[in-house]
Design an enzyme around this catalytic site. Structure first.
Site, mmCIF file in Angstrom:
data_model
loop_
_atom_site.group_PDB
_atom_site.id
_atom_site.type_symbol
_atom_site.label_atom_id
_atom_site.label_comp_id
_atom_site.label_asym_id
_atom_site.label_seq_id
_atom_site.Cartn_x
_atom_site.Cartn_y
_atom_site.Cartn_z
ATOM 1 N N HIS A 177 0.854 -1.193 0.000
ATOM 2 C CA HIS A 177 0.000 0.000 0.000
ATOM 3 C C HIS A 177 0.889 1.243 0.000
ATOM 4 O O HIS A 177 1.373 1.688 1.037
ATOM 5 C CB HIS A 177 -0.915 -0.013 1.218
ATOM 6 C CG HIS A 177 -2.080 0.926 1.124
ATOM 7 N ND1 HIS A 177 -2.105 2.007 0.257
ATOM 8 C CD2 HIS A 177 -3.282 0.951 1.774
ATOM 9 C CE1 HIS A 177 -3.260 2.646 0.386
ATOM 10 N NE2 HIS A 177 -3.982 2.027 1.296
ATOM 11 N N HIS A 180 -2.673 6.961 -1.035
ATOM 12 C CA HIS A 180 -3.690 7.580 -0.170
ATOM 13 C C HIS A 180 -3.150 8.290 1.066
ATOM 14 O O HIS A 180 -3.880 8.511 2.026
ATOM 15 C CB HIS A 180 -4.739 6.541 0.244
ATOM 16 C CG HIS A 180 -5.389 5.861 -0.909
ATOM 17 N ND1 HIS A 180 -6.078 4.687 -0.791
ATOM 18 C CD2 HIS A 180 -5.427 6.185 -2.227
ATOM 19 C CE1 HIS A 180 -6.530 4.308 -1.982
ATOM 20 N NE2 HIS A 180 -6.139 5.212 -2.871
ATOM 21 N N TYR A 182 -0.750 7.213 3.204
ATOM 22 C CA TYR A 182 -0.235 6.363 4.277
ATOM 23 C C TYR A 182 1.303 6.340 4.206
ATOM 24 O O TYR A 182 1.906 7.065 3.427
ATOM 25 C CB TYR A 182 -0.881 4.985 4.225
ATOM 26 C CG TYR A 182 -2.370 5.056 4.473
ATOM 27 C CD1 TYR A 182 -2.858 5.485 5.707
ATOM 28 C CD2 TYR A 182 -3.288 4.769 3.466
ATOM 29 C CE1 TYR A 182 -4.224 5.605 5.940
ATOM 30 C CE2 TYR A 182 -4.658 4.880 3.686
ATOM 31 C CZ TYR A 182 -5.117 5.301 4.916
ATOM 32 O OH TYR A 182 -6.464 5.431 5.144
#
Length: 373
Positions: A177, A180, A182
């Site tokens: 990930h 977004h 993070y």
């Protein structure tokens, strides 16, 4: 175009298998990762396994799980989000893998560290301060711990260990990930990365941490085990944010990641049909494929007439056609399409679309977020 022609076209375009390393996905439809918070104590149970298996049984070729926390104290911010460490959580994940495979699907966990998005004092490890490249929240305010070189090494090792664990448990690949706002994305973005060492400054330097995670994961798994990287321009709460204002800047991000061993890029946008840059119709996934030469996954309001932020305000999303998506796939702009809320609304979305049964699709309603159905 008649609806029967459209249905036949959808079946033809989306039912083609796709090979990523040693994995062949049976069709071009993936389930997008969506945080659901139905894993008490961080342990995914039989209900989580059934939830994913229903989508696999409903024709979804590749399941990408909700984000799951790597083994680092500051990685998480909820004790209802699944962990990817600890015997109890890993036994739960093994059950998820078995259920999805039994239903005919393939599955990858999305490995996650929230970085500065962590709330101070939150579970699963209340004493761990929010940690990020410069200790800055997404709004630019100092609110946590600027990571030391030892912290970076610990997080890189945690991702690599998780990737190796995923392969050992029987998963078909992993997704990192990097989107977004993070942790990995906080290093990529100039607003949150103010470092003056080798991990900050130029766009290439800001990409170093992400590239080292990719390389460590690549080294921890078999050569043909797919490592996907999820990226986005937008951040949670900042939909105008951009990592790369031009294709040249985007190349500076995806080039090092591609060289480090990314198998495919999952390019998160809110509406898949919007062009990323002027003078071209290509969306973000299209540009990343063109620049990196690697396969890409597109995502963003597929099959629905509004975007996810409206869903969280309680607005229902009506079913809509996917002809624009098929146009782009026929041009090989990208290789796979990830479907989010439409798959929450109808676990059989893929099977119905592939069989031309679009009249039977169930619309997504925000109330569906309250249960794991």
């Amino acid at each position: 175009m008649h609806s029967s022609d459209s249905a036949a076209r959808a079946a033809q375009v989306l039912s083609r298998p796709f090979t990523l390393g040693g994995l062949t996905v049976p069709n071009r439809i993936a389930m997008a990762p969506m945080t659901r918070e139905f894993s008490p104590g961080g342990v995914p149970g039989a209900d989580v396994a059934d939830y994913y298996a229903r989508r696999a049984a409903g024709g979804t070729g590749l399941i990408i799980t909700e984000g799951t926390y790597v083994d680092h104290a500051a990685a998480g911010t909820s004790d209802a989000v699944p962990r990817f460490h600890g015997a109890d959580a890993l036994a739960g994940w093994e059950g998820v893998v078995q259920a999805v495979h039994a239903a005919g699907g393939t599955i990858m966990p999305q490995l996650w560290h929230v970085g500065m998005a962590r709330a101070a004092g939150a579970p699963p490890f209340p004493d761990a301060p929010p940690s990020g490249p410069s200790g800055l929240a997404l709004d630019g305010n100092p609110s946590g711990h600027a990571m030391t070189r030892q912290d970076l090494d610990d997080v890189i090792a945690a991702f690599a260990d998780a990737a190796a664990t995923a392969e050992r448990l029987g998963f078909d690949g992993v997704e990192l990930h990097g989107a977004h706002g993070y942790l990995i994305d906080q290093f990529l973005w100039s607003a949150t990365n103010r470092r003056t060492d080798a991990y900050g400054g130029s766009l290439t330097a800001r990409t170093r941490f992400a590239a080292e995670i990719v390389a460590a994961c690549r080294e921890a798994v078999s050569l043909d085990f797919p490592v996907l990287f999820r990226m986005s321009q937008w951040k949670m709460g900042n939909y105008q944010a951009r990592l790369a204002e031009t294709p040249e800047e985007l190349q500076a991000v995806v080039g090092p990641l591609s060289d480090a061993g990314v198998s495919a890029f999952h390019c998160s946008t809110r509406r898949y049909w919007l062009p990323e840059y002027e003078d071209s119709d290509l969306n973000l996934a299209g540009w990343v494929k063109k620049l990196s030469g690697k396969p890409t996954v597109t995502v963003g309001s597929v099959g629905l007439d509004n975007e996810f932020i409206e869903a969280f305000r309680g607005e229902q999303a009506a079913v809509t056609g996917i002809d624009r998506l098929l146009d782009r796939m026929e041009r090989d702009e990208f290789d796979l399409v990830a479907v989010g809320r439409a798959l929450l609304g109808d676990p059989e979305w893929a099977a119905k679309v592939l069989a031309g049964r679009t009249g039977e699709l169930r619309p997504f309603d925000a109330s569906m977020l309250r249960t794991l159905s």
